[in-house]
Design an enzyme around this catalytic site. Structure first.
Site, mmCIF file in Angstrom:
data_model
loop_
_atom_site.group_PDB
_atom_site.id
_atom_site.type_symbol
_atom_site.label_atom_id
_atom_site.label_comp_id
_atom_site.label_asym_id
_atom_site.label_seq_id
_atom_site.Cartn_x
_atom_site.Cartn_y
_atom_site.Cartn_z
ATOM 1 C CG HIS A 22 -30.795 14.393 69.182
ATOM 2 N ND1 HIS A 22 -31.822 14.494 69.861
ATOM 3 C CD2 HIS A 22 -29.723 15.100 69.945
ATOM 4 C CE1 HIS A 22 -31.693 15.221 70.988
ATOM 5 N NE2 HIS A 22 -30.437 15.815 70.993
ATOM 6 C CD GLU B 56 -34.702 14.305 67.000
ATOM 7 O OE1 GLU B 56 -35.944 13.993 66.448
ATOM 8 O OE2 GLU B 56 -34.075 13.920 67.784
ATOM 9 C CG HIS C 193 -38.334 8.906 73.154
ATOM 10 N ND1 HIS C 193 -37.025 9.382 73.173
ATOM 11 C CD2 HIS C 193 -38.403 8.183 74.306
ATOM 12 C CE1 HIS C 193 -36.480 8.918 74.131
ATOM 13 N NE2 HIS C 193 -36.944 8.057 74.840
#
Length: 252
Positions: A43, A74, A204
């Site tokens: 990310h 991401e 997450h």
């Protein structure tokens, strides 16, 4: 089989605390894949506090060299280019990962903490999704378990959703009475996504304690795990941590 995609952001964060390339992100990514992980996730953010654009460029050929392995990038598609960060779409078009997960995080967020509001962002997202799909890159949208929003994700042309599991993980850790309601909402969201023809990912704060239940989510295809796996690697070693998560996902 639920695929494990190891998020390398925390390893990059450790590296960035000193000059040089130690720990080496590509070497650690290869170790995860050698241990059986089915993918790697990164990310990159504009402030480059962990994964940097050059890491994305270096990890793409690593993943391409493993059969059946996927590379997932991401990020916020609306973050403006700054310095060496060219913007998410430009970076993804260069690296050509198997999947791009679009996330609505702002530059000042510590970590991603909510899904898209597609009634607000849908018009801006639609050309991004179209461009990615035209490049044969699977598109996943980071979403809360909201049925109406998931329907909008399908209308915009997304291939998958990634359910934001932060509230589930918090409720599980606190043994909150809200856990049953939250998990039921995630199951309903997953079932709704499947009915619409969307694939289902999740991520997450998933860990070895809360994952045994979450793996029963209907149609779950992939989990992206970085923070907890990196912490577990401090205690058991990186390969053993990957093995532990693979066993957990398989129900062994």
């Amino acid at each position: 089989m639920i695929a494990l995609s190891v998020n390398l952001n925390k390893i990059a964060l450790i590296r960035n605390s000193r000059p040089g390339n130690f720990p080496d992100l590509v070497a650690h990514g290869r170790q995860c894949l050698d241990a059986g992980a089915q993918g790697l996730t990164v990310h990159p953010r504009p402030d480059q506090r962990h994964v940097r654009p050059r890491d994305v460029r270096d990890l793409a050929p690593l993943c391409a060299g493993f059969s059946g392995v996927e590379f997932n990038v991401e990020g916020n598609p609306f973050a403006k280019p700054t310095g060496e960060y060219p913007g998410l779409l430009a970076l993804v078009m260069e690296a050509r990962p198997h999947q791009c997960t679009l996330v609505p995080d702002s530059n000042d967020q510590l970590t991603s903490d909510h899904g898209f509001d597609l009634t607000r962002d849908g018009d801006r997202l639609e050309p991004v999704i179209s461009a990615l799909k035209a490049a044969n890159i699977r598109v996943s949208l980071f979403m809360d378990p909201d049925l109406e929003q998931i329907s909008l994700a399908r209308e915009l042309g997304a291939d998958r959703i990634e359910l934001y599991t932060g509230p589930y993980a918090w409720a599980a850790a606190q043994q909150s009475p809200d856990l049953e309601r939250i998990f039921a909402a995630h199951c309903a969201a997953a079932e709704h996504a499947l009915q619409l023809g969307l694939g289902v990912n999740a991520g997450h704060d998933l860990n070895l304690l809360n994952l045994p239940r979450y793996r029963s989510l209907p149609g779950l295809q992939e989990v992206s795990i970085g923070h907890a796996l990196t912490v577990d690697a401090l205690n058991m070693g990186l390969e053993n941590a990957v093995y532990a998560y693979l066993r957990c996902l398989s129900g062994d």
